[in-house]
Scaffold this motif. Structure first.
Motif, PDB file in Angstrom:
ATOM      1  N   ASP A  14       0.821  -1.205   0.000  1.00  0.00           N
ATOM      2  CA  ASP A  14       0.000   0.000   0.000  1.00  0.00           C
ATOM      3  C   ASP A  14       0.862   1.265   0.000  1.00  0.00           C
ATOM      4  O   ASP A  14       0.509   2.266  -0.611  1.00  0.00           O
ATOM      5  N   THR A  15       1.986   1.205   0.698  1.00  0.00           N
ATOM      6  CA  THR A  15       2.883   2.359   0.747  1.00  0.00           C
ATOM      7  C   THR A  15       3.474   2.630  -0.630  1.00  0.00           C
ATOM      8  O   THR A  15       3.546   3.783  -1.074  1.00  0.00           O
ATOM      9  N   LEU A  16       3.881   1.580  -1.311  1.00  0.00           N
ATOM     10  CA  LEU A  16       4.422   1.754  -2.658  1.00  0.00           C
ATOM     11  C   LEU A  16       3.349   2.284  -3.608  1.00  0.00           C
ATOM     12  O   LEU A  16       3.611   3.165  -4.433  1.00  0.00           O
ATOM     13  N   ASP A  17       2.139   1.755  -3.485  1.00  0.00           N
ATOM     14  CA  ASP A  17       1.044   2.245  -4.326  1.00  0.00           C
ATOM     15  C   ASP A  17       0.787   3.720  -4.061  1.00  0.00           C
ATOM     16  O   ASP A  17       0.505   4.492  -4.987  1.00  0.00           O
ATOM     17  N   LEU A  18       0.881   4.109  -2.796  1.00  0.00           N
ATOM     18  CA  LEU A  18       0.684   5.512  -2.431  1.00  0.00           C
ATOM     19  C   LEU A  18       1.706   6.398  -3.127  1.00  0.00           C
ATOM     20  O   LEU A  18       1.362   7.428  -3.717  1.00  0.00           O
ATOM     21  N   VAL A 137       3.840  13.744   0.555  1.00  0.00           N
ATOM     22  CA  VAL A 137       3.428  12.346   0.622  1.00  0.00           C
ATOM     23  C   VAL A 137       2.503  12.116   1.817  1.00  0.00           C
ATOM     24  O   VAL A 137       1.485  11.418   1.717  1.00  0.00           O
ATOM     25  N   ALA A 138       2.849  12.716   2.953  1.00  0.00           N
ATOM     26  CA  ALA A 138       2.040  12.544   4.158  1.00  0.00           C
ATOM     27  C   ALA A 138       0.647  13.163   3.978  1.00  0.00           C
ATOM     28  O   ALA A 138      -0.347  12.617   4.465  1.00  0.00           O
ATOM     29  N   ALA A 139       0.577  14.288   3.283  1.00  0.00           N
ATOM     30  CA  ALA A 139      -0.726  14.897   3.014  1.00  0.00           C
ATOM     31  C   ALA A 139      -1.566  13.963   2.152  1.00  0.00           C
ATOM     32  O   ALA A 139      -2.762  13.756   2.394  1.00  0.00           O
ATOM     33  N   HIS A 140      -0.930  13.378   1.138  1.00  0.00           N
ATOM     34  CA  HIS A 140      -1.613  12.430   0.250  1.00  0.00           C
ATOM     35  C   HIS A 140      -2.091  11.214   1.049  1.00  0.00           C
ATOM     36  O   HIS A 140      -3.226  10.745   0.883  1.00  0.00           O
TER      37      HIS A 140
END
Length: 206
Positions: A14-18, A137-140
């Motif tokens: 999921d992190t990579l997809d993000l 990235v954190a906002a996303h």
């Protein structure tokens, strides 16, 4: 649990997809709601988890909500008019509204120590860039969208002074955060093979 097992457990598709789906959204397309205080604190805390050789923390983050955005807008309008005395009123008004394009605005600054005995200037600057990217990235990841901009206010000494910074401090980004009013379109990205290569050693001399 070993270090390797801990890393493996922490890894998440999921992190990579993000990361593969993160997309900047232009500031004018960011609307309410923005992150609440708790979420914003987490977003910024994630931003701070960056490489920082020597633990010198050469960056700072200022949060501008509506009151701060309006105050900065007055500064920008005044500075723009002083620099452009013949400017049309609509252009001055546009500058006044510039900081208010999203629910949350972050001003990220960097103060480099060019005489640090161990940490090169470049590493200090890159740490600030990594901070801004982590915030995006954190906002996303928090369900919001963001845009990292500089634009002319970041380079104007009067704006810098109004925000409380000295001449040796750089404004490295204004980060706008909010909810997108429309889905962003995907932009072209460099082809993998155009930017990635394997190095196996120096070319033999002929």
């Amino acid at each position: 649990m070993s270090v390797a097992e801990t890393v493996a457990t922490a890894a998440s598709p999921d992190t990579l997809d993000l990361l593969l789906t993160r997309r900047s959204v232009v500031a004018k397309n960011l609307s309410e709601p923005g992150p609440d205080a708790v979420t914003l604190q987490k977003i910024i805390a994630a931003g701070l988890r960056v490489p920082d050789h020597g633990k010198i923390g050469p960056w700072r983050v200022q949060v501008l909500l509506k009151e701060g955005q309006l105050a900065l807008g007055d500064v920008l309008a005044s500075v723009y008019l002083a620099d452009n005395p013949d400017a049309e009123k609509r252009l001055v008004d546009m500058e006044r509204l510039r900081p208010s394009r999203s629910p949350v605005l972050l001003a990220v600054t960097s103060k480099i120590d060019p005489h640090h005995p161990k940490i090169p200037e470049l590493e200090q600057r890159l740490s600030g860039g990594a901070l801004c990217q982590n915030i995006l990235v954190a906002a996303h990841a928090s369900g919001f969208a963001a845009q990292w901009l500089t634009e002319w206010p970041a380079f104007h000494p009067t704006v810098k002074e109004a925000l409380g910074h000295d001449a040796d401090t750089d404004i490295i980004g204004f980060i706008y955060i909010g909810t997108p009013t429309e889905a962003p379109t995907e932009r072209g990205r460099p082809a993998y093979e155009d930017v990635v290569s394997e190095w196996t050693g120096p070319e033999p001399k002929v």
